[in-house]
Design a protein around this motif. Structure first.
Motif, PDB file in Angstrom:
ATOM      1  N   GLU A 231      -1.364 -13.341  13.531  1.00 23.52           N
ATOM      2  CA  GLU A 231      -0.840 -12.201  12.766  1.00 23.52           C
ATOM      3  C   GLU A 231       0.338 -12.621  11.880  1.00 23.52           C
ATOM      4  O   GLU A 231       0.510 -12.080  10.778  1.00 23.52           O
ATOM      5  CB  GLU A 231      -0.422 -11.083  13.722  1.00 23.52           C
ATOM      6  N   ALA A 232       1.118 -13.583  12.366  1.00 22.87           N
ATOM      7  CA  ALA A 232       2.237 -14.089  11.555  1.00 22.87           C
ATOM      8  C   ALA A 232       1.721 -14.785  10.297  1.00 22.87           C
ATOM      9  O   ALA A 232       2.432 -14.858   9.287  1.00 22.87           O
ATOM     10  CB  ALA A 232       3.087 -15.052  12.384  1.00 22.87           C
ATOM     11  N   LEU A 233       0.512 -15.302  10.337  1.00 25.50           N
ATOM     12  CA  LEU A 233      -0.101 -15.884   9.139  1.00 25.50           C
ATOM     13  C   LEU A 233      -0.779 -14.805   8.295  1.00 25.50           C
ATOM     14  O   LEU A 233      -0.742 -14.856   7.055  1.00 25.50           O
ATOM     15  CB  LEU A 233      -1.161 -16.929   9.548  1.00 25.50           C
ATOM     16  N   LEU A 234      -1.360 -13.830   8.949  1.00 25.52           N
ATOM     17  CA  LEU A 234      -2.180 -12.832   8.256  1.00 25.52           C
ATOM     18  C   LEU A 234      -1.333 -11.858   7.427  1.00 25.52           C
ATOM     19  O   LEU A 234      -1.686 -11.550   6.280  1.00 25.52           O
ATOM     20  CB  LEU A 234      -3.010 -12.066   9.291  1.00 25.52           C
ATOM     21  N   VAL A 235      -0.232 -11.396   7.998  1.00 27.01           N
ATOM     22  CA  VAL A 235       0.570 -10.373   7.311  1.00 27.01           C
ATOM     23  C   VAL A 235       1.100 -10.892   5.969  1.00 27.01           C
ATOM     24  O   VAL A 235       0.932 -10.208   4.939  1.00 27.01           O
ATOM     25  CB  VAL A 235       1.698  -9.864   8.236  1.00 27.01           C
ATOM     26  N   PRO A 236       1.687 -12.081   5.897  1.00 31.20           N
ATOM     27  CA  PRO A 236       2.116 -12.591   4.578  1.00 31.20           C
ATOM     28  C   PRO A 236       0.936 -12.833   3.627  1.00 31.20           C
ATOM     29  O   PRO A 236       1.069 -12.648   2.418  1.00 31.20           O
ATOM     30  CB  PRO A 236       2.814 -13.917   4.911  1.00 31.20           C
ATOM     31  N   THR A 237      -0.214 -13.234   4.204  1.00 28.75           N
ATOM     32  CA  THR A 237      -1.393 -13.455   3.354  1.00 28.75           C
ATOM     33  C   THR A 237      -1.821 -12.149   2.691  1.00 28.75           C
ATOM     34  O   THR A 237      -2.147 -12.121   1.489  1.00 28.75           O
ATOM     35  CB  THR A 237      -2.557 -14.020   4.205  1.00 28.75           C
ATOM     36  N   LEU A 238      -1.787 -11.055   3.446  1.00 28.84           N
ATOM     37  CA  LEU A 238      -2.151  -9.751   2.874  1.00 28.84           C
ATOM     38  C   LEU A 238      -1.124  -9.313   1.835  1.00 28.84           C
ATOM     39  O   LEU A 238      -1.474  -8.671   0.840  1.00 28.84           O
ATOM     40  CB  LEU A 238      -2.271  -8.702   3.988  1.00 28.84           C
ATOM     41  N   LEU A 239       0.130  -9.683   2.070  1.00 28.79           N
ATOM     42  CA  LEU A 239       1.184  -9.371   1.094  1.00 28.79           C
ATOM     43  C   LEU A 239       0.884 -10.059  -0.240  1.00 28.79           C
ATOM     44  O   LEU A 239       0.988  -9.457  -1.307  1.00 28.79           O
ATOM     45  CB  LEU A 239       2.539  -9.833   1.651  1.00 28.79           C
ATOM     46  N   ILE A 240       0.453 -11.317  -0.151  1.00 32.54           N
ATOM     47  CA  ILE A 240       0.166 -12.079  -1.378  1.00 32.54           C
ATOM     48  C   ILE A 240      -1.109 -11.546  -2.055  1.00 32.54           C
ATOM     49  O   ILE A 240      -1.133 -11.293  -3.261  1.00 32.54           O
ATOM     50  CB  ILE A 240       0.015 -13.580  -1.042  1.00 32.54           C
TER      51      ILE A 240
END
Lengths: 242, 226
Positions: free
Chosen positions: A130-139
């Motif tokens: 999730e720590a990888l996914l949340v910033p990815t969705l932000l981008i």
């Protein structure tokens, strides 16, 4: 020194108490994370799936959705649900394949401590993904999910998901069809969590009053409590004939 | 300590069936402290089922297993501290080193003198030099020796071996024979299954065969001169 059986009518000395119980939880979690950091089976699969799914959703919705806030909550929770299923079946599946599940069940420890240790290790994997996914969705979607209520809901929802997922992974561990059986059993049970998670995330992203978000948090917290209560009631039964 | 007159393993009228198939029919036997009992039987004869019941991993449909004075049906999880099992699979984590595997199990058994005990076992089983290597790099014989170390880590009075001789070379088989001698001299009750009748007679005071779910004692054990 040889462990001595009690004399006739005697009682066993229970070792460790609550501290001993949590030492077992920690030992199992530590062993699982240490093994996973070397094998990278669960984390690698979950992380790769999550990032790929985010990119595919990004490509699918990019040209058609006027406001990405409308789809971002669903995308976030759908990716977590499916990525989780990929990782969870290995939780006990690898123990079953190696035969080490028998080693765990032979140990003089509460079954619930084994379950909690596994749950803790799975929680670590989920939080890393999730720590990888949340910033990815932000981008990809230009949606800021880094808001306290969303993160609180995500944490509580993940705890509930991991708790019920680990329980079902234990239930299906010795089944040859566990990879297909686990999602079939698990996804319907996750429906309340999924609906609440999406509802909470949408409420926060839409900028609605905080009072509209709290009931969703309450439902997720209640779900977590119920799941842990059920797990503690049934975990011995699940492993009785294992 | 439990006196020599009281068997450390006592199996009484144990029955087990899977579906319509009767696996065990009123199986009874006992193993005293300082005794090795070997069980012969063809594949699928129920040896492993009986072993799992004695180890507390499975429950009989009828009958009872006692460890010393304690019936397994009424025992909590603490009873498992008194049994060591060398299963057909080594029960080891192949990504962890030999040392890490034993440390993990030592934590589960909450051992007070874990490091000293681990070093003693690894040295006596000739694995000290490979303690920091991942178990997946071990040979079959080395994995089996580490599995024995895991089973003996908590120094249990009852030790169960499920076909420990499968796939081992001469040296490893000699090691197991020597181990049984040591366990016998230290008052442990050993219950071992094997396919090899000659080996069973060389290891055990008494040899039984499991045939069609029934236990039959085989005359002529070399150890006790029957």
């Amino acid at each position: 020194m040889m462990a001595e059986l009690p004399k006739e009518g005697g009682q066993f000395r229970t070792r460790g108490g609550l501290a001993g119980y949590f030492r077992v939880v920690w030992a199992v979690a530590d062993k699982d994370v240490r093994t996973e950091l070397r094998a990278k089976e669960i984390l690698g699969t979950m992380a790769a799936f999550s990032l790929l799914a985010a990119v595919i959703f990004g490509l699918a919705f990019d040209l058609r959705v006027p406001r990405t806030e409308l789809v971002a909550p669903g995308i976030l929770w759908v990716i977590i649900m499916f990525a989780g299923v990929l990782g969870l079946h290995r939780s006990f599946g690898s123990e079953s394949d190696l035969g080490t599940l028998t080693g765990l069940l032979l140990a003089p420890v509460e079954r619930s401590a084994l379950y909690l240790g596994k749950t803790a290790a799975n929680l670590v994997y989920f939080l890393i993904v999730e720590a990888l996914l949340v910033p990815t969705l932000l981008i990809l979607f230009d949606v800021n999910l880094l808001k306290p209520l969303i993160l609180a809901g995500l944490l509580l929802g993940t705890i509930g998901y991991v708790a019920v997922g680990t329980l079902f992974a234990a239930l299906t561990a010795r089944n040859r069809a566990r990879e297909t059986l686990l999602p079939v059993l698990l996804l319907p049970v996750l429906a309340p969590l999924f609906i609440s998670g999406v509802g909470l995330t949408a409420a926060v992203l839409d900028g609605r009053a905080t009072s509209e978000a709290w009931p969703w948090i309450g439902i997720i917290a209640l779900y977590d409590i119920v799941v842990f209560a059920v797990a503690f009631l049934f975990i011995d039964l699940i492993w009785e004939q294992s | 300590m439990t006196g020599p007159s009281l068997p450390l393993i006592r199996c009484e009228q144990v029955r087990k069936r899977y579906g319509h198939r009767r696996i065990l029919r009123d199986v009874s036997f006992s193993v005293a402290a300082g005794e090795v009992l070997a069980l012969l039987g063809a594949n699928g004869s129920g040896k492993t089922t009986l072993l799992r019941i004695v180890a507390g991993l499975d429950k009989p449909d009828r009958g009872e297993v006692w460890l010393g004075p304690v019936p397994l049906s009424n025992a909590g999880h603490e009873i498992r501290r008194y049994v060591g099992v060398v299963a057909h699979a080594p029960l080891l984590y192949d990504r962890l080193t030999g040392l890490e595997n034993l440390r993990f199990y030592a934590r589960l058994y909450d051992l007070d003198d874990a490091e000293a005990r681990i070093e003693h076992l690894l040295r006596s089983l000739r694995l000290w030099g490979r303690r920091d290597d991942a178990v997946r790099t071990y040979s079959r014989g080395m994995s089996q020796r580490l599995a024995i170390a895991r089973a003996l880590l908590h120094d249990p009075p009852v030790v169960i071996f499920d076909e420990p001789d499968t796939g081992l070379d001469r040296q490893s088989l000699d090691d197991i024979t020597e181990l049984f001698t040591q366990l016998r001299s230290r008052g442990r009750a050993v219950f071992v299954t094997t396919h090899d009748a000659a080996r069973a007679f060389s290891w055990a005071e008494r040899v039984y065969e499991l045939r069609k779910g029934c236990l039959q004692q085989i005359a002529g054990s070399k150890r006790n001169g029957e």
